[in-house]
Design a protein around this motif. Structure first.
Motif, short mmCIF file in Angstrom:
data_model
loop_
_atom_site.label_atom_id
_atom_site.label_comp_id
_atom_site.label_asym_id
_atom_site.label_seq_id
_atom_site.Cartn_x
_atom_site.Cartn_y
_atom_site.Cartn_z
N TYR A 48 0.86 -1.19 0.00
CA TYR A 48 0.00 0.00 0.00
C TYR A 48 0.89 1.23 0.00
N HIS A 73 -8.19 -5.29 3.11
CA HIS A 73 -8.28 -3.87 3.47
C HIS A 73 -8.35 -3.00 2.22
N CYS A 74 -7.58 -3.37 1.22
CA CYS A 74 -7.59 -2.61 -0.04
C CYS A 74 -8.96 -2.73 -0.70
N TYR A 76 -11.82 -3.41 0.69
CA TYR A 76 -12.82 -2.73 1.50
C TYR A 76 -12.82 -1.22 1.22
N ARG A 77 -11.64 -0.68 1.02
CA ARG A 77 -11.53 0.76 0.80
C ARG A 77 -11.65 1.15 -0.67
N LEU A 89 -12.27 8.45 -3.92
CA LEU A 89 -12.70 7.55 -2.86
C LEU A 89 -14.11 7.90 -2.43
N MET A 93 -14.69 7.22 3.17
CA MET A 93 -13.23 7.08 3.19
C MET A 93 -12.56 8.45 3.15
N PHE A 97 -10.08 9.68 6.13
CA PHE A 97 -8.71 10.04 5.80
C PHE A 97 -8.38 11.44 6.28
#
Length: 173
Positions: A48, A73-74, A76-77, A89, A93, A97
């Motif tokens: 990431y 995780h990737c 999901y986001r 995004l 998100m 962030f």
């Protein structure tokens, strides 16, 4: 008696080559524009990287981060190798962030990209790429940026040398 010994050595060499040919993902683990260390990502993990530039009181501050992360995780986001920007995004998100990482308002973030990679792409997010893409320069101590694959080629070269030496001794005995 001599033949089984040679067969065992050759089998061990084949296993050694097989283990080295498994291409594990190396990821820079660094929050510096020029990464300082590498980490080998485990199974079901991706590299990431995030880059963002924040305008604070008329001064652009740039932030980098890279590390291994679980693939889930990737997903999901919604981050992948297309490297979406903050604006791309989803709203949740974006707010997470800016609240936790940028500690700023969304409109003060000038440039951004978030990547999850199963290739070397995430390692390429550095000061050179940012300059090419956004025209932003930074000053920092001179460090050499090297590709993660260069260490891999050194290992392969040393392995081939090791195999050649073993083959020589096997043929002599």
């Amino acid at each position: 008696m001599e033949k089984p010994k040679k067969d065992t050595i050759l089998q061990l060499m084949i296993i050694w080559i097989g283990l080295l040919s498994v291409n594990s993902l190396e990821c820079y683990d660094s929050s510096y524009p020029v990464p300082h260390r590498r980490t080998e990502c485990g199974s079901n993990m991706m590299c990431y990287s995030e880059y963002y530039a924040v305008n604070r009181s008329g001064t652009i501050r740039q932030y980098y981060d890279r590390f291994c992360v679980h693939e889930s995780h990737c997903l999901y986001r919604g981050i992948d190798e297309s490297c979406p920007t903050l604006a791309q995004l989803d709203h949740k998100m974006q707010s997470l962030f800016t609240k936790h990482h940028a500690k700023s308002q969304v409109n003060s973030i000038r440039f951004s990209e978030f990547c999850c990679c199963s290739t070397n792409l995430c390692n390429d997010v550095n000061h050179k790429r940012v300059y090419d893409k956004y025209g932003l320069q930074i000053t920092f101590a001179d460090n050499v940026f090297t590709d993660a694959s260069s260490s891999r080629s050194n290992i392969v070269s040393l392995t081939l040398l090791f195999i050649s030496i073993i083959m020589y001794f096997v043929s002599v005995f």
